[in-house]
Design a protein around this motif. Structure first.
Motif, PDB file in Angstrom:
ATOM      1  N   PRO A   1      21.246 105.744  76.431  1.00  0.00           N
ATOM      2  CA  PRO A   1      22.440 106.457  75.943  1.00  0.00           C
ATOM      3  C   PRO A   1      23.703 105.607  75.974  1.00  0.00           C
ATOM      4  N   ALA A   2      23.688 104.539  76.769  1.00  0.00           N
ATOM      5  CA  ALA A   2      24.891 103.716  76.927  1.00  0.00           C
ATOM      6  C   ALA A   2      24.965 102.575  75.919  1.00  0.00           C
ATOM      7  N   LEU A   3      23.958 102.378  75.087  1.00  0.00           N
ATOM      8  CA  LEU A   3      23.970 101.219  74.176  1.00  0.00           C
ATOM      9  C   LEU A   3      25.218 101.181  73.290  1.00  0.00           C
ATOM     10  N   PRO A   4      25.581 102.268  72.629  1.00  0.00           N
ATOM     11  CA  PRO A   4      26.811 102.189  71.815  1.00  0.00           C
ATOM     12  C   PRO A   4      28.057 101.862  72.641  1.00  0.00           C
ATOM     13  N   SER A   5      28.150 102.407  73.874  1.00  0.00           N
ATOM     14  CA  SER A   5      29.331 102.112  74.693  1.00  0.00           C
ATOM     15  C   SER A   5      29.315 100.672  75.197  1.00  0.00           C
ATOM     16  N   ILE A   6      28.129 100.093  75.420  1.00  0.00           N
ATOM     17  CA  ILE A   6      28.047  98.681  75.804  1.00  0.00           C
ATOM     18  C   ILE A   6      28.540  97.802  74.661  1.00  0.00           C
ATOM     19  N   VAL A   7      28.214  98.195  73.425  1.00  0.00           N
ATOM     20  CA  VAL A   7      28.695  97.453  72.257  1.00  0.00           C
ATOM     21  C   VAL A   7      30.219  97.384  72.282  1.00  0.00           C
ATOM     22  N   ASP A   8      30.868  98.497  72.556  1.00  0.00           N
ATOM     23  CA  ASP A   8      32.333  98.544  72.568  1.00  0.00           C
ATOM     24  C   ASP A   8      32.913  97.809  73.775  1.00  0.00           C
ATOM     25  N   ASP A   9      32.329  98.036  74.955  1.00  0.00           N
ATOM     26  CA  ASP A   9      32.898  97.486  76.180  1.00  0.00           C
ATOM     27  C   ASP A   9      32.797  95.969  76.234  1.00  0.00           C
ATOM     28  N   LEU A  10      31.698  95.419  75.726  1.00  0.00           N
ATOM     29  CA  LEU A  10      31.497  93.962  75.776  1.00  0.00           C
ATOM     30  C   LEU A  10      31.889  93.292  74.459  1.00  0.00           C
ATOM     31  N   ASN A  11      32.515  94.047  73.566  1.00  0.00           N
ATOM     32  CA  ASN A  11      32.957  93.500  72.266  1.00  0.00           C
ATOM     33  C   ASN A  11      31.828  92.757  71.568  1.00  0.00           C
ATOM     34  N   SER A  12      30.706  93.418  71.448  1.00  0.00           N
ATOM     35  CA  SER A  12      29.524  92.792  70.871  1.00  0.00           C
ATOM     36  C   SER A  12      29.046  93.610  69.676  1.00  0.00           C
ATOM     37  N   SER A  13      27.900  93.222  69.123  1.00  0.00           N
ATOM     38  CA  SER A  13      27.307  93.949  68.002  1.00  0.00           C
ATOM     39  C   SER A  13      26.116  94.755  68.494  1.00  0.00           C
ATOM     40  N   ALA A  14      25.697  95.718  67.675  1.00  0.00           N
ATOM     41  CA  ALA A  14      24.538  96.530  68.044  1.00  0.00           C
ATOM     42  C   ALA A  14      23.291  95.668  68.178  1.00  0.00           C
ATOM     43  N   ALA A  15      23.122  94.710  67.262  1.00  0.00           N
ATOM     44  CA  ALA A  15      21.940  93.850  67.321  1.00  0.00           C
ATOM     45  C   ALA A  15      21.931  93.013  68.592  1.00  0.00           C
ATOM     46  N   ALA A  16      23.101  92.501  68.992  1.00  0.00           N
ATOM     47  CA  ALA A  16      23.165  91.676  70.204  1.00  0.00           C
ATOM     48  C   ALA A  16      22.857  92.499  71.442  1.00  0.00           C
ATOM     49  N   VAL A  17      23.393  93.712  71.513  1.00  0.00           N
ATOM     50  CA  VAL A  17      23.106  94.575  72.665  1.00  0.00           C
ATOM     51  C   VAL A  17      21.639  94.978  72.674  1.00  0.00           C
ATOM     52  N   GLN A  18      21.063  95.151  71.493  1.00  0.00           N
ATOM     53  CA  GLN A  18      19.644  95.486  71.409  1.00  0.00           C
ATOM     54  C   GLN A  18      18.773  94.368  71.993  1.00  0.00           C
ATOM     55  N   PHE A  19      19.272  93.140  71.950  1.00  0.00           N
ATOM     56  CA  PHE A  19      18.512  92.021  72.519  1.00  0.00           C
ATOM     57  C   PHE A  19      18.447  92.111  74.045  1.00  0.00           C
ATOM     58  N   THR A  20      19.320  92.902  74.671  1.00  0.00           N
ATOM     59  CA  THR A  20      19.170  93.103  76.114  1.00  0.00           C
ATOM     60  C   THR A  20      17.899  93.895  76.411  1.00  0.00           C
ATOM     61  N   LEU A  21      17.517  94.794  75.496  1.00  0.00           N
ATOM     62  CA  LEU A  21      16.230  95.481  75.612  1.00  0.00           C
ATOM     63  C   LEU A  21      15.091  94.496  75.412  1.00  0.00           C
ATOM     64  N   THR A  22      15.254  93.610  74.426  1.00  0.00           N
ATOM     65  CA  THR A  22      14.236  92.578  74.201  1.00  0.00           C
ATOM     66  C   THR A  22      14.064  91.713  75.443  1.00  0.00           C
ATOM     67  N   GLY A  23      15.191  91.361  76.100  1.00  0.00           N
ATOM     68  CA  GLY A  23      15.109  90.554  77.319  1.00  0.00           C
ATOM     69  C   GLY A  23      14.297  91.248  78.400  1.00  0.00           C
ATOM     70  N   THR A  24      14.486  92.559  78.545  1.00  0.00           N
ATOM     71  CA  THR A  24      13.715  93.312  79.533  1.00  0.00           C
ATOM     72  C   THR A  24      12.230  93.262  79.222  1.00  0.00           C
ATOM     73  N   LEU A  25      11.890  93.452  77.959  1.00  0.00           N
ATOM     74  CA  LEU A  25      10.487  93.470  77.559  1.00  0.00           C
ATOM     75  C   LEU A  25       9.847  92.101  77.703  1.00  0.00           C
ATOM     76  N   ILE A  26      10.610  91.039  77.410  1.00  0.00           N
ATOM     77  CA  ILE A  26      10.085  89.680  77.612  1.00  0.00           C
ATOM     78  C   ILE A  26       9.805  89.447  79.092  1.00  0.00           C
ATOM     79  N   GLY A  27      10.734  89.887  79.958  1.00  0.00           N
ATOM     80  CA  GLY A  27      10.508  89.757  81.392  1.00  0.00           C
ATOM     81  C   GLY A  27       9.270  90.508  81.838  1.00  0.00           C
ATOM     82  N   LEU A  28       9.077  91.724  81.319  1.00  0.00           N
ATOM     83  CA  LEU A  28       7.896  92.505  81.646  1.00  0.00           C
ATOM     84  C   LEU A  28       6.620  91.807  81.188  1.00  0.00           C
TER      85      LEU A  28
END
Length: 445
Positions: A41-68
């Motif tokens: 639920p926080a993905l859109p707010s992370i985009v705003d807070d870190l001045n990033s794009s939706a695709a870049a924030v989505q890569f934080t999910l990718t990072g989790t899955l790569i670690g797994l």
């Protein structure tokens, strides 16, 4: 060690012990879904807070899955050498530390790195839980336990976005990771005091790099195992396509609030959980292979309907959600059965086999998440991805089943290799045998 000696040597737990194991492993394996889903639920707010794009924030999910994925490739073989408890305890401790680091992440790149460490730690719980199931159960019992385990584990994706949405009412997205650290501490205590070692020293594998390499080599040379792993991974990919795009589709495209998103997300998780429990009933009447083929066929049809409605721009949010819930229900039928089928073929290396299985599942999710983003992070992107992965999984399983049937028809009945084929799972006589060796257990799944 052969499959037969491995299964004969093990004694399945009593009903009371089985319940305790399911509850403990369910709580531990929930760490992965909580880590993945709680911040959605926080993905859109992370985009705003870190001045990033939706695709870049989505890569934080990718990072989790790569670690797994990578974590399981290392931790699985390690658990075959040193036992199950130590890797689980160390991995959970790593998850706790990474969660605390996520709290202070200054930008999206650093957040992605720490999310990868979170996934690495959570991988221990995922792979060890699968290996413990294979240590203690075989055949249909393994598929049944995995279905029950999914009921406990399934509470995590139902609660995770709701918990995350509740946290966002009183705090920022950083508070989500602080709560994950606290949960990690609780699960670490549970692991230390409630989980006994399931792999005795005499059944552990010798150390060193080359035995691990040879074990992985043997696994990937087993064509049926590889296809079953692929099927399990693609089914997980369908779910991750939804996870990756859901917050953007439901909040940005359909205008739901963070709390409304959490409720809708929970309904999808309930569909998946309900199907996984229906699977226990279906296993009394059908073989796992037949269940998986039927479920994948239903997933393809539902995903096609969802795609047509999305492209045509009709149906609104219900035109997206109703077919989606059918797809998730189908995934709930595939997820217990495909892993049980795959792991039943390699009981002598359960940790390594579970690691390869888990790595494939989360690795495919790591690939799918940016694909959904590249396609637009909308309902069309999610629908098309689900159609593709479901269809590929169905074709792969049908292909290997046909090949196995042909090979089985050419082999003499007394050939033990025949009982290890997928086609042998259709043998109803084997399915009704009251007590089975490893090969008989393999034949029934």
């Amino acid at each position: 060690m052969t499959q037969a000696t491995d299964a004969v040597a093990s004694t399945e737990p009593t009903s009371a012990e089985r319940l305790r194991i399911i509850l403990v492993l369910g709580a531990l394996i929930a760490l992965g879904p909580l880590t993945i889903d709680m911040y959605l639920p926080a993905l859109p707010s992370i985009v705003d807070d870190l001045n990033s794009s939706a695709a870049a924030v989505q890569f934080t999910l990718t990072g989790t899955l790569i670690g797994l994925a990578l974590g399981q490739l290392v931790i699985g073989p390690l658990s075959d050498v040193v036992g199950r408890r130590l890797p689980l305890i160390v991995g959970t401790a790593v998850h706790i530390g990474a969660s605390l680091l996520c709290v202070i992440a200054p930008n999206v790149a650093v957040l992605g790195l720490f999310r990868g460490l979170q996934g690495l730690g959570a991988a221990a719980a995922a792979v060890v839980a699968m290996a413990v199931v294979r240590d203690l159960f075989t055949g249909r019992a393994a598929a049944t336990v995995l279905s029950r385990l999914m009921l406990v584990m399934g509470v995590a994706p139902v609660l995770a976005p709701t918990i995350g949405g509740g946290i966002l009412i009183v705090g920022t997205w950083r508070w989500v990771f602080a709560v994950l650290a606290v949960l990690g501490v609780a699960l670490l205590i549970l692991a230390v005091f409630s989980l006994r070692e399931s792999l005795p020293p005499e059944r552990r594998r010798s150390g060193g790099v080359m035995p691990v390499v040879r074990t992985y080599g043997g696994l990937v040379r087993d064509g049926q195992f590889v296809v079953l792993v692929l099927v399990a991974a693609l089914a997980m990919s369908a779910m991750f396509a939804y996870i990756a795009g859901s917050s953007f589709v439901l909040q940005d495209e359909f205008g739901l609030s963070e709390q409304q998103f959490a409720i809708v997300f929970a309904l999808g998780a309930i569909a998946l959980i309900g199907a996984s429990q229906l699977n226990v009933v279906l296993l009394g009447h059908f073989t796992p292979v037949r269940i998986v083929i039927s479920a994948l066929s239903a997933a393809v049809v539902a995903a096609l309907v969802m795609t047509i409605l999305a492209v045509a721009g009709v149906g609104g949010i219900l035109g997206f959600l109703i077919p989606l819930w059918f797809v998730l229900g189908a995934v709930g039928l595939v997820m217990p059965n495909a892993p049980a089928l795959a792991l039943s073929r390699h009981g002598e290396a359960a940790g390594t086999a579970a690691a390869l299985l888990g790595a494939a599942q989360f690795g495919s999710g790591a690939i799918i998440a940016p694909v959904v983003g590249a396609l637009g992070n909308d309902n069309v992107a999610v629908s098309l991805t689900m159609v593709a992965v479901s269809a590929i999984a169905l074709l792969a399983l049908i292909g290997v089943t046909i090949t196995s049937a042909r090979q089985s028809g050419r082999q003499p009945a007394q050939n033990p290799k025949a009982s290890r084929t997928i086609h042998a799972s259709e043998n109803s006589a084997a399915a009704t045998a009251p007590r089975k060796t490893a090969e008989a257990s393999t034949s029934e799944v």
